[in-house]
Design a protein around this motif. Structure first.
Motif, PDB file in Angstrom:
ATOM      1  N   VAL A   1       0.826  -1.204   0.000  1.00  0.00           N
ATOM      2  CA  VAL A   1       0.000   0.000   0.000  1.00  0.00           C
ATOM      3  C   VAL A   1       0.864   1.258   0.000  1.00  0.00           C
ATOM      4  CG1 VAL A   1      -1.672   1.326   1.345  1.00  0.00           C
ATOM      5  CG2 VAL A   1      -1.984  -1.127   1.080  1.00  0.00           C
ATOM      6  N   ALA A   2       1.944   1.245   0.800  1.00  0.00           N
ATOM      7  CA  ALA A   2       2.819   2.418   0.863  1.00  0.00           C
ATOM      8  C   ALA A   2       3.496   2.669  -0.479  1.00  0.00           C
ATOM      9  CB  ALA A   2       3.867   2.227   1.965  1.00  0.00           C
ATOM     10  N   ASP A   3       4.012   1.603  -1.109  1.00  0.00           N
ATOM     11  CA  ASP A   3       4.676   1.766  -2.397  1.00  0.00           C
ATOM     12  C   ASP A   3       3.686   2.188  -3.485  1.00  0.00           C
ATOM     13  OD1 ASP A   3       7.173   1.179  -1.424  1.00  0.00           O
ATOM     14  OD2 ASP A   3       7.032  -0.950  -1.882  1.00  0.00           O
ATOM     15  N   ALA A   4       2.493   1.591  -3.460  1.00  0.00           N
ATOM     16  CA  ALA A   4       1.482   1.964  -4.454  1.00  0.00           C
ATOM     17  C   ALA A   4       1.079   3.427  -4.289  1.00  0.00           C
ATOM     18  CB  ALA A   4       0.256   1.056  -4.317  1.00  0.00           C
ATOM     19  N   SER A   5       0.929   3.872  -3.046  1.00  0.00           N
ATOM     20  CA  SER A   5       0.578   5.271  -2.809  1.00  0.00           C
ATOM     21  C   SER A   5       1.678   6.196  -3.315  1.00  0.00           C
ATOM     22  CB  SER A   5       0.353   5.504  -1.315  1.00  0.00           C
ATOM     23  OG  SER A   5      -0.707   4.698  -0.837  1.00  0.00           O
ATOM     24  N   HIS A   6       2.931   5.798  -3.106  1.00  0.00           N
ATOM     25  CA  HIS A   6       4.055   6.607  -3.572  1.00  0.00           C
ATOM     26  C   HIS A   6       4.048   6.702  -5.096  1.00  0.00           C
ATOM     27  CE1 HIS A   6       8.170   8.303  -3.053  1.00  0.00           C
ATOM     28  NE2 HIS A   6       8.295   7.859  -4.294  1.00  0.00           N
ATOM     29  N   GLU A   7       3.808   5.575  -5.753  1.00  0.00           N
ATOM     30  CA  GLU A   7       3.818   5.565  -7.214  1.00  0.00           C
ATOM     31  C   GLU A   7       2.648   6.353  -7.786  1.00  0.00           C
ATOM     32  OE1 GLU A   7       6.083   4.535  -9.179  1.00  0.00           O
ATOM     33  OE2 GLU A   7       7.372   3.578  -7.694  1.00  0.00           O
ATOM     34  N   LEU A   8       1.499   6.310  -7.137  1.00  0.00           N
ATOM     35  CA  LEU A   8       0.334   7.048  -7.621  1.00  0.00           C
ATOM     36  C   LEU A   8       0.483   8.548  -7.407  1.00  0.00           C
ATOM     37  CD1 LEU A   8      -2.500   4.683  -6.364  1.00  0.00           C
ATOM     38  CD2 LEU A   8      -1.978   5.182  -8.755  1.00  0.00           C
ATOM     39  N   ARG A   9       1.204   8.930  -6.367  1.00  0.00           N
ATOM     40  CA  ARG A   9       1.311  10.347  -6.029  1.00  0.00           C
ATOM     41  C   ARG A   9       2.031  11.140  -7.114  1.00  0.00           C
ATOM     42  NH1 ARG A   9       4.242  11.457  -0.514  1.00  0.00           N
ATOM     43  NH2 ARG A   9       5.917  10.440  -1.700  1.00  0.00           N
TER      44      ARG A   9
END
Length: 294
Positions: free
Chosen positions: A78-86
């Motif tokens: 979730v943390a990595d996905a949020s970073h990539e989406l940001r």
């Protein structure tokens, strides 16, 4: 008179023995009730008796280890996905704000819209990649099994990327054995896996790309080789992990899910994915799958 007294003493003794035997179970119950998902490393107390109760405690602690590892993987995902989406969302917002400013020429607006479209495509691809990874984590990556000719599969992928390769000055070749080989799998998923590998080579400065078939008895290896810089030594052990990229800066390149998807597709076909560096320079990434000869 003696009978009831003996029964009372036996009952008291039996209660004491049972209470003493169940005391470790009660201690584990109290600790289990106090375990929280916000604190890691909490485990049940195991008595040093090496009996059934101790083995039960060891088994429950092993289960807690697995659950904690699974929760940590999901948090990291979730943390990595949020970073990539940001990043693409921030760029898209900036481009739209620039497009709304007064006094911009038609050429500037066209460039802004093209950039916004590029980030939209990246968001769509990232969402699709995340869905594939999530399905593979749940053990239900959709696969439609059928007979696939390995040579036709590689030639189709080469043709698909031919125009992009010509524009980049890259030469794509296909090397196949004399005897035709077939795979039992999903042609669309296998094409997606090989496409991800070719896309990686085109991103990392290769001038030649070779798609090859290698026979291994009842197994087939589908290789994508290039003459680029190859993998850094520190990246090879984790090349197929999610959100792993050679450039830690996380710029506007890929999301680091391409090789993870390759590994998930290979595993769904009862195969495996591998990566290495060639002796004469460049990278070699391949998937090993069950196969038969025609």
């Amino acid at each position: 008179v003696g009978g009831p007294a003996a029964l009372l003493l036996a009952s008291i003794a039996g209660y004491g023995v049972a209470a003493g035997a169940l005391r470790p179970v009660e201690a584990m119950r109290r600790r289990a009730a106090a375990v929280q998902d916000t604190r890691s490393g909490e485990r049940l107390p195991v008595p040093p008796t090496n009996d059934e109760v101790a083995r039960l405690g060891d088994t429950l602690n092993e289960m807690l280890d697995r659950l904690e590892a699974a929760v940590e993987r999901e948090r990291s995902f979730v943390a990595d996905a949020s970073h990539e989406l940001r990043t693409p969302l921030a760029i898209l917002k900036t481009e739209l704000e620039l497009a709304m400013r007064r006094g911009r020429s038609a050429k500037e607006l066209e460039a802004t819209i093209a950039s916004a479209s590029e980030e939209t495509d990246r968001l769509a691809q990232l969402a699709e990649d995340l869905l594939v990874i999530a399905r593979s984590e749940q053990g239900r990556l959709p696969i439609r099994h059928g007979t696939v000719a390995a040579q036709a599969l590689l030639e189709g992928v080469a043709e698909r990327f031919s125009q992009r390769a010509r524009e980049a000055g890259v030469r794509i070749t296909v090397a196949v054995p004399v005897q035709e080989r077939t795979l039992l799998g999903d042609p669309l998923r296998l094409e997606q896996a090989l496409g991800n590998l070719v896309d990686n080579t085109l991103r990392h400065g290769a001038s030649r790309v070779e798609l090859a078939i290698v026979d291994r008895a009842d197994r087939i290896e589908l290789h994508v080789r290039d003459d680029g810089p190859g993998f850094p030594a520190s990246l090879l052990p984790i090349a197929f992990d999610r959100f792993t990229r050679g450039d830690p800066a996380r710029s506007r390149g890929g999301a680091g899910l391409g090789l993870a998807i390759v590994a998930a597709i290979a595993a769904a076909h009862d195969g495996s994915a591998h990566a290495g560096n060639r002796a004469d320079g460049g990278a070699d990434v391949w998937i090993e799958l069950p196969g038969t000869a025609i």
